[in-house]
Write an enzyme that holds these catalytic residues in place. Structure first.
Site, short mmCIF file in Angstrom:
data_model
loop_
_atom_site.label_atom_id
_atom_site.label_comp_id
_atom_site.label_asym_id
_atom_site.label_seq_id
_atom_site.Cartn_x
_atom_site.Cartn_y
_atom_site.Cartn_z
N ASP A 11 0.84 -1.21 0.00
CA ASP A 11 0.00 0.00 0.00
C ASP A 11 0.87 1.26 0.00
OD1 ASP A 11 0.93 -0.48 2.61
OD2 ASP A 11 -0.84 0.41 3.55
N ASP A 16 6.74 1.36 1.96
CA ASP A 16 6.53 0.41 0.86
C ASP A 16 7.41 0.79 -0.34
OD1 ASP A 16 3.61 -1.01 1.59
OD2 ASP A 16 3.78 1.05 2.28
N ASN A 40 -2.22 2.87 3.53
CA ASN A 40 -1.62 4.15 3.90
C ASN A 40 -2.35 5.32 3.24
OD1 ASN A 40 0.47 3.16 5.57
ND2 ASN A 40 1.66 2.58 3.77
N THR A 125 2.86 -6.11 2.85
CA THR A 125 3.32 -4.99 3.68
C THR A 125 2.23 -3.95 3.89
OG1 THR A 125 4.25 -3.84 1.76
CG2 THR A 125 5.73 -5.32 2.99
N PHE A 166 -0.79 -0.60 12.59
CA PHE A 166 -1.70 -0.06 11.59
C PHE A 166 -2.21 -1.10 10.60
CE2 PHE A 166 -2.43 1.56 7.30
CZ PHE A 166 -3.53 2.39 7.54
N ASN A 167 -1.33 -1.90 9.98
CA ASN A 167 -1.76 -2.81 8.93
C ASN A 167 -2.82 -3.79 9.42
OD1 ASN A 167 -0.13 -1.70 6.95
ND2 ASN A 167 1.54 -3.16 7.25
N HIS A 236 9.77 0.36 8.14
CA HIS A 236 9.04 -0.87 8.46
C HIS A 236 9.09 -1.94 7.38
CE1 HIS A 236 7.21 1.04 11.98
NE2 HIS A 236 6.84 2.05 11.22
N ASP A 237 8.55 -1.61 6.20
CA ASP A 237 8.30 -2.63 5.19
C ASP A 237 9.58 -3.21 4.61
OD1 ASP A 237 5.66 -2.12 5.66
OD2 ASP A 237 5.34 -0.94 3.85
#
Length: 312
Positions: A11, A16, A40, A125, A166-167, A236-237
């Protein structure tokens, strides 16, 4: 060894985009396709960003399939307050010339994985809406992937709420389907992503990466309003793909993970039981990362991606 084939469900999103750059730059990974989901930012924006990032990297041939515009049951709430209205922070990439393929992301995932059983590693992700629909529509998918890795969840605290990352928070019903689908989910969550921070020293090292740094990485970080500490920003991703590229950098522990869908205060929590019986394990949870080695790996991949941009 041949490069590992990767399908990335994402996303984009700043992190990402960074993960796409890593996937394009690491010689041990073959990015075979991207599917997009609302997360996102909205689906039209995540799809636009995926196409734009690939073309910027000189990889416009990688197919992109647009997927789910909203969670399975809940109203959609994005994270533009973190990633900016465009989803890429302060980065301003040229508008993409290409378009997504005609197939829906769910159909694309099923077709690609079923065509090469045991060969494709699925990485997610973003919210898990597309993946949940795929395993519901085609249950054999869980036995046909080479591996399944997500960036999402946390064995500790969340970043969207005190309980939820969040995800998972964005579509907890989808996440519950995915964790209960009968495969092993490798979870690179906040426990590990908050260790691998882009510190000022790392940002200084990025400055030698040419247009990749000047037009994507550094503007992305400047516009990234995450919940990080003052020590640096999480990427993060990138951690999910780095774990595939070099699993030895990560300390992972088997566990039973259940997703909370009913709690008033805890919806989206990944309830992680490391003491569960081995027969109940459904996840491998990343809990530590060798930070110096992680950044050597990531910066090396980004250097190769940046060199490809320079070559045109």
């Amino acid at each position: 060894m041949p490069a590992r084939k990767i399908l990335l469900d994402c996303d984009p999103g700043i992190d990402d985009a960074f993960a796409i750059a890593f996937g394009c730059g690491h010689p041990g990974l073959e990015l075979c396709g991207i599917t997009t989901v609302a997360g996102n930012v909205s689906l039209d924006r995540t799809t636009h960003n995926a196409l734009a990032v690939l073309e910027f990297l000189g990889r416009g041939e990688v197919p992109v399939a647009a997927g789910s515009p909203a969670p399975l049951l809940r109203p959609f709430e994005d994270a533009h307050h973190v990633h900016g209205e465009s989803g890429l922070g302060a980065a301003r990439l040229p508008a993409p010339r290409g378009r997504p393929v005609d197939a829906h992301a769910v159909d694309f995932l099923i077709e690609q994985i079923a065509a090469a059983p045991g060969e494709v590693t699925l990485v997610a992700t973003g919210p898990l809406t597309n993946v949940a629909l795929a395993v519901r529509h085609y249950p054999p998918l869980v036995t046909q992937v080479a591996d399944f890795v997500i960036m999402g969840g946390s064995a500790g605290r969340g970043n969207m709420t005190p309980a939820a990352e969040f995800n998972i928070w964005c579509d907890p019903e989808a996440a519950a389907i995915v964790f209960g689908a009968g495969w092993r989910v490798t979870m690179a969550g906040l426990d590990v992503t908050h260790q691998a921070l882009a510190t000022p020293e790392i940002e200084d090292r990025m400055r030698g990466l040419g247009r990749l740094a000047d037009e994507l990485l550094l503007p992305g970080l400047r516009g990234y309003r995450s919940s990080a500490t003052g020590a640096g920003q999480p990427v993060h991703d990138v951690c999910a793909l780095a774990l595939i590229a070099d699993p030895g950098l990560f300390g992972c522990e088997p566990a039973r993970v259940e997703v909370e869908t009913q709690g008033r205060w805890t919806a989206g929590m990944t309830v992680t039981d490391f003491a569960a019986a081995a027969s109940a394990h459904n996840a491998l949870v990343a809990m530590s990362v060798e930070v110096a080695g992680f950044w050597e790996l990531v910066l090396g991949a980004w250097q190769r991606a940046g060199a490809a941009i320079a070559r045109g």
